[in-house]
Design an enzyme around this catalytic site. Structure first.
Site, PDB file in Angstrom:
ATOM      1  N   HIS A  40      54.112 -60.600 -68.614  1.00 30.80           N
ATOM      2  CA  HIS A  40      53.435 -59.784 -69.777  1.00 30.80           C
ATOM      3  C   HIS A  40      53.822 -58.571 -69.504  1.00 30.80           C
ATOM      4  O   HIS A  40      53.810 -57.776 -70.375  1.00 30.80           O
ATOM      5  CB  HIS A  40      51.906 -60.097 -69.788  1.00 30.80           C
ATOM      6  CG  HIS A  40      51.136 -59.344 -71.005  1.00 30.80           C
ATOM      7  ND1 HIS A  40      51.397 -59.694 -72.073  1.00 30.80           N
ATOM      8  CD2 HIS A  40      50.446 -58.354 -70.813  1.00 30.80           C
ATOM      9  CE1 HIS A  40      50.711 -58.931 -72.810  1.00 30.80           C
ATOM     10  NE2 HIS A  40      50.164 -58.037 -72.083  1.00 30.80           N
ATOM     11  N   HIS A 227      41.246 -53.083 -76.727  1.00 33.38           N
ATOM     12  CA  HIS A 227      42.106 -52.178 -77.195  1.00 33.38           C
ATOM     13  C   HIS A 227      41.864 -52.071 -78.702  1.00 33.38           C
ATOM     14  O   HIS A 227      41.616 -53.196 -79.614  1.00 33.38           O
ATOM     15  CB  HIS A 227      43.658 -52.493 -77.237  1.00 33.38           C
ATOM     16  CG  HIS A 227      44.693 -51.513 -77.311  1.00 33.38           C
ATOM     17  ND1 HIS A 227      44.799 -50.968 -78.416  1.00 33.38           N
ATOM     18  CD2 HIS A 227      45.643 -51.008 -76.532  1.00 33.38           C
ATOM     19  CE1 HIS A 227      45.811 -50.363 -78.500  1.00 33.38           C
ATOM     20  NE2 HIS A 227      46.352 -50.276 -77.133  1.00 33.38           N
ATOM     21  N   ARG A 243      49.198 -44.086 -82.213  1.00 34.03           N
ATOM     22  CA  ARG A 243      48.736 -42.859 -82.492  1.00 34.03           C
ATOM     23  C   ARG A 243      49.036 -41.695 -81.778  1.00 34.03           C
ATOM     24  O   ARG A 243      48.776 -40.373 -82.157  1.00 34.03           O
ATOM     25  CB  ARG A 243      47.178 -43.109 -82.166  1.00 34.03           C
ATOM     26  CG  ARG A 243      46.306 -44.152 -82.929  1.00 34.03           C
ATOM     27  CD  ARG A 243      45.124 -44.605 -82.429  1.00 34.03           C
ATOM     28  NE  ARG A 243      45.393 -45.686 -81.502  1.00 34.03           N
ATOM     29  CZ  ARG A 243      44.644 -45.769 -80.421  1.00 34.03           C
ATOM     30  NH1 ARG A 243      43.665 -44.856 -79.949  1.00 34.03           N
ATOM     31  NH2 ARG A 243      45.166 -46.836 -79.583  1.00 34.03           N
ATOM     32  N   SER A 376      48.229 -48.379 -66.225  1.00 37.64           N
ATOM     33  CA  SER A 376      48.242 -49.631 -65.812  1.00 37.64           C
ATOM     34  C   SER A 376      49.727 -49.849 -65.190  1.00 37.64           C
ATOM     35  O   SER A 376      50.186 -50.354 -64.132  1.00 37.64           O
ATOM     36  CB  SER A 376      47.905 -50.651 -66.634  1.00 37.64           C
ATOM     37  OG  SER A 376      48.363 -51.937 -65.976  1.00 37.64           O
TER      38      SER A 376
HETATM   39  C1  LIG Z   1      50.729 -56.165 -75.266  1.00 42.54           C
HETATM   40  C2  LIG Z   1      50.454 -55.202 -74.144  1.00 42.54           C
HETATM   41  C3  LIG Z   1      51.142 -53.751 -73.635  1.00 42.54           C
HETATM   42  C4  LIG Z   1      50.748 -53.098 -72.999  1.00 42.54           C
HETATM   43  N1  LIG Z   1      51.221 -51.645 -72.713  1.00 42.54           N
HETATM   44  C5  LIG Z   1      50.858 -50.803 -71.780  1.00 42.54           C
HETATM   45  C6  LIG Z   1      51.606 -49.544 -71.763  1.00 42.54           C
HETATM   46  O1  LIG Z   1      52.037 -49.176 -72.431  1.00 42.54           O
HETATM   47  N2  LIG Z   1      51.132 -48.722 -70.671  1.00 42.54           N
HETATM   48  C7  LIG Z   1      50.454 -49.369 -69.456  1.00 42.54           C
HETATM   49  O2  LIG Z   1      50.411 -48.896 -68.709  1.00 42.54           O
HETATM   50  N3  LIG Z   1      49.907 -50.525 -69.717  1.00 42.54           N
HETATM   51  C8  LIG Z   1      50.178 -51.372 -70.693  1.00 42.54           C
HETATM   52  N4  LIG Z   1      49.580 -52.837 -70.628  1.00 42.54           N
HETATM   53  C9  LIG Z   1      49.114 -53.491 -69.558  1.00 42.54           C
HETATM   54  C10 LIG Z   1      50.368 -53.622 -68.474  1.00 42.54           C
HETATM   55  O3  LIG Z   1      51.373 -53.955 -69.242  1.00 42.54           O
HETATM   56  C11 LIG Z   1      49.982 -54.860 -67.521  1.00 42.54           C
HETATM   57  O4  LIG Z   1      48.727 -54.520 -67.085  1.00 42.54           O
HETATM   58  C12 LIG Z   1      50.820 -54.705 -66.707  1.00 42.54           C
HETATM   59  O5  LIG Z   1      52.052 -54.966 -66.910  1.00 42.54           O
HETATM   60  C13 LIG Z   1      50.413 -56.209 -65.556  1.00 42.54           C
HETATM   61  O6  LIG Z   1      51.597 -56.235 -64.616  1.00 42.54           O
HETATM   62  P1  LIG Z   1      51.486 -57.182 -63.502  1.00 42.54           P
HETATM   63  O7  LIG Z   1      52.814 -57.094 -62.793  1.00 42.54           O
HETATM   64  O8  LIG Z   1      50.182 -57.004 -62.988  1.00 42.54           O
HETATM   65  O9  LIG Z   1      51.420 -58.598 -64.365  1.00 42.54           O
HETATM   66  P2  LIG Z   1      52.281 -59.415 -65.261  1.00 42.54           P
HETATM   67  O10 LIG Z   1      53.091 -58.661 -65.701  1.00 42.54           O
HETATM   68  O11 LIG Z   1      51.271 -59.956 -66.257  1.00 42.54           O
HETATM   69  O12 LIG Z   1      52.713 -60.643 -64.608  1.00 42.54           O
HETATM   70  C14 LIG Z   1      51.975 -61.737 -63.826  1.00 42.54           C
HETATM   71  C15 LIG Z   1      53.080 -62.566 -63.370  1.00 42.54           C
HETATM   72  O13 LIG Z   1      52.128 -63.384 -62.568  1.00 42.54           O
HETATM   73  C16 LIG Z   1      52.726 -64.828 -62.476  1.00 42.54           C
HETATM   74  N5  LIG Z   1      51.598 -65.773 -62.455  1.00 42.54           N
HETATM   75  C17 LIG Z   1      50.429 -65.809 -62.995  1.00 42.54           C
HETATM   76  N6  LIG Z   1      49.948 -66.934 -62.584  1.00 42.54           N
HETATM   77  C18 LIG Z   1      50.755 -67.515 -61.714  1.00 42.54           C
HETATM   78  C19 LIG Z   1      50.684 -68.803 -61.021  1.00 42.54           C
HETATM   79  N7  LIG Z   1      49.324 -69.626 -60.708  1.00 42.54           N
HETATM   80  N8  LIG Z   1      51.426 -69.061 -60.215  1.00 42.54           N
HETATM   81  C20 LIG Z   1      52.736 -68.170 -60.206  1.00 42.54           C
HETATM   82  N9  LIG Z   1      52.873 -67.242 -60.948  1.00 42.54           N
HETATM   83  C21 LIG Z   1      51.844 -66.776 -61.641  1.00 42.54           C
HETATM   84  C22 LIG Z   1      53.303 -64.808 -64.039  1.00 42.54           C
HETATM   85  O14 LIG Z   1      54.258 -65.829 -64.147  1.00 42.54           O
HETATM   86  C23 LIG Z   1      53.704 -63.378 -64.131  1.00 42.54           C
HETATM   87  O15 LIG Z   1      55.255 -63.302 -63.676  1.00 42.54           O
HETATM   88  C24 LIG Z   1      49.815 -53.374 -71.733  1.00 42.54           C
HETATM   89  C25 LIG Z   1      49.515 -54.855 -71.736  1.00 42.54           C
HETATM   90  C26 LIG Z   1      49.518 -55.723 -72.951  1.00 42.54           C
HETATM   91  C27 LIG Z   1      49.355 -57.015 -72.868  1.00 42.54           C
END
Ligand SMILES: Cc1cc2nc3c(=O)[nH]c(=O)nc-3n(C[C@H](O)[C@H](O)[C@H](O)COP(=O)(O)OP(=O)(O)OC[C@H]3O[C@@H](n4cnc5c(N)ncnc54)[C@H](O)[C@@H]3O)c2cc1C
Length: 563
Positions: A40, A227, A243, A376
């Site tokens: 994501h 959001h 925005r 984030s």
């Molecule tokens: C549409 C959108 C836009 C955003 N824009 C912004 C922004 O501009 N600025 C900002 O600061 N934040 C933004 N955010 C928030 C931010 O993107 C996320 O909080 C952040 O990217 C999360 O990163 P992460 O590495 O923690 O998890 P993620 O990127 O969600 O990755 C999770 C990983 O865990 C793995 N996983 C999950 N469950 C399992 C399992 N059971 N077994 C093995 N693997 C698993 C998945 O395969 C994935 O690789 C946005 C969020 C969204 C949804």
């Protein structure tokens, strides 16, 4: 049996950053249920906050974050986030991230909500995508072993120490044991607990639920961010950058209604404030067609939209049939981010020895009761980096934890039973199914545990969630060791989400105040006397057991929060 000193679960930004740092000193592998570059994180559009600007300062970033989080964030962790921000952005720059630039060639920055300065570093509106791909290249360059499309199913804990994981090799349909000294959880958020969400299908909170079941503490789960600007109907995110670049919000009368709610910050007030304002406009009859409001970008001009917001334009044209350069875009609020998660310290350490966590799955807590846009992505790289360093250090110091055949047998027996159950695609009696339960659960969460909450609706939600859990327990697991068994994964994910929904709803019922994203119509004021505290939850014999934990306040005593 597979063995790695450090096992990172999750291939998003937090996971890849942790893997990269740990790989400097230890043998590391990444396990990810979706291919890492499909995580994501790649959907993030707006940017990464860091106080780089000449007029900006780390102090100002700290203050904005503390205030934005309605004084629930731990200020020692916020200091780490903001102080290490500029350095991490520069590190990413040296790895090759193609940031958008100023005419002088410096990293450009844009305004996002709740910030006193243009502070978000970005690459057009593909910010998460470009950093995710850059980190992935670096991880490959370091020859980190990747297990793509492998699911974490369970943590193997012996004598209170995490000693390995049970993983499901999805393409082959096989269960595998991986022994490890340290697991870094980077599994992202649980947005799919809600019917209306901007989150990817993979964001089902697996890591949070698996850690909780294994004895980890979760904190502040009732704080869920909605959001303000998602496409009406599909809830695809329209970034706050729209925005930030100067977009307006208008009601059915064409009025910029934010003037009534946040006269100074207007459209760039924090998300909790803007989401509530939109709901109020719609509820009081000023919504367009009675159902949504407009995001108006027409005055920005086609050239600026093409340069700064190409993805926003593409999404609006494809999924709403509206060209934002010519017409306003219909938008409504939807679930976006989980402020809560697995409780950690500033090095990613949880209460379970051998388990670290970073990124959205974790709660350090830097966002408090409401996250600011851009914080984030910054959190994923700052705390992913720290968790990677810490994991490597632990892997150097600690011996291999023992993993006896009795622990293994116990874990394998549970899962073998599941795989051998051989039910019909997660069906229950009377045609009940995991799919039907998921649909009812997510609708319930959006309708009764959403932007505005009341005690009676929350009580009702808790009751209905218990009924859904009963139905879930009566389902026959789908079974079958076969490749790409989506029915099995769906069944498991609904189980994780049911645990988390119960915690979110009960936590929201318990917290009789309004703070940040948690708004109780029956308790509309913040109550520092009773509720300036974190919510901790552990799994007890009969379900979640809640307690309160202290908030770390170092520089800024709570004040009233106005924008
Ligand atoms: C549409 C959108 C836009 C955003 N824009 C912004 C922004 O501009 N600025 C900002 O600061 N934040 C933004 N955010 C928030 C931010 O993107 C996320 O909080 C952040 O990217 C999360 O990163 P992460 O590495 O923690 O998890 P993620 O990127 O969600 O990755 C999770 C990983 O865990 C793995 N996983 C999950 N469950 C399992 C399992 N059971 N077994 C093995 N693997 C698993 C998945 O395969 C994935 O690789 C946005 C969020 C969204 C949804």
């Amino acid at each position: 049996m597979l063995m790695h000193e450090v096992l990172v679960v999750g291939g998003g930004l937090a996971g890849l950053m942790a893997a990269l740092k740990a790989a400097e000193k230890a043998d590391v592998a990444v396990l990810s249920k979706v291919y890492p570059t499909r995580s994501h994180s790649g959907a993030a559009q707006g940017g990464f906050n860091a106080a780089l600007g000449e007029d900006d300062s780390i102090e100002a970033h700290i203050f904005d974050t503390v205030k934005g989080g309605d004084y629930l964030g731990d200020q020692d962790a916020i200091e780490v986030l903001c102080s290490e921000g500029p350095e991490v952005i520069m590190e990413l720059e040296r790895m090759g991230v193609p940031w958008t630039r100023t005419p002088e060639g410096k990293v450009a920055q844009r305004s996002l909500g709740g910030a006193g300065f243009p502070r978000a570093c970005f690459a057009a509106d593909f910010s998460g995508h470009v950093v995710l791909h850059t980190l992935y290249e670096q991880v490959l360059r370091r020859r980190v072993k990747i297990y793509p499309e492998w699911y974490l199913i369970d943590l193997l804990v012996e004598g209170g120490q995490v000693a390995g994981v049970l993983a499901y090799d999805f393409p082959r349909g096989r269960l595998e044991v991986i022994r490890t000294k340290v697991v870094v959880l980077a599994t992202g958020g649980c947005g799919r607990a809600f019917a209306k969400t901007t989150n990817a299908h993979a964001n089902t909170g697996d890591g949070m639920a698996i850690a909780y079941r294994a004895g980890a503490i979760l904190s502040d789960m009732e704080f869920v961010q909605f959001h303000p600007t998602t496409l009406y109907g599909t809830n695809i995110l329209i970034s706050e950058a729209a925005r930030g670049e100067g977009g307006y919000l208008r009601n059915a009368y064409g009025e910029r209604f934010m003037a009534h709610y946040a006269p100074q910050k207007m459209e760039l007030a924090p998300r909790d404030v803007v989401s509530r304002a939109i709901f109020k406009e719609i509820k009081e009859g000023r919504g367009v067609a009675g159902r949504y409001v407009h995001l108006d970008l027409t005055h920005l001009g086609e050239a600026k939209i093409a340069e700064r917001l190409p993805q926003v334009r593409d999404l609006a044209m494809r999924y709403a049939g509206v060209d934002p350069a010519r017409e306003p875009v219909p938008i409504e609020p939807a679930q976006h981010y989980s402020m809560g998660g697995v409780r950690t310290d500033v090095w990613g350490m949880t209460n379970l020895p051998g388990l670290l966590a970073a990124g959205e799955v974790a709660n350090v807590s830097v966002h408090g009761a409401n996250r600011l846009g851009g914080n984030s992505l910054l959190e994923t790289v700052v705390f992913g980096r720290r968790a990677g360093w810490k994991a490597a250090e632990l892997a150097r110091q600690e011996p291999w934890p023992s993993l006896t055949s009795s622990t293994l047998k116990r874990a394998l027996a549970t899962w073998d039973a599941l795989l051998d159950a051989g039910g019909e695609e997660g069906q229950g009696r009377n045609g009940d199914s995991a799919f039907a339960i998921r649909r009812e659960m997510t609708t319930l969460m959006t309708e009764q545990v959403g932007v505005f909450r009341t005690g009676s609706e929350l009580e009702d939600a808790v009751r209905k969630l218990a009924q859904l859990r009963d139905r879930y327990q009566r389902l026959k697991p789908p079974g079958g060791s076969r490749p790409f068994n989506y029915a099995l994964m769906d069944y498991l994910e609904v189980g994780y989400l049911l645990d988390l929904c119960e915690i979110i709803a009960k936590g929201a019922l318990r917290r009789t105040e309004s703070r940040g994203a948690h708004y109780r119509l029956d308790y509309p004021r913040r109550d520092d006397q009773n509720w300036l505290c974190h919510t901790f939850v552990r799994r007890g014999e009969k379900g979640p057991e809640f307690s309160n934990g202290p908030v770390k306040i170092t520089r800024y005593a709570p004040q009233e929060r106005g924008y």
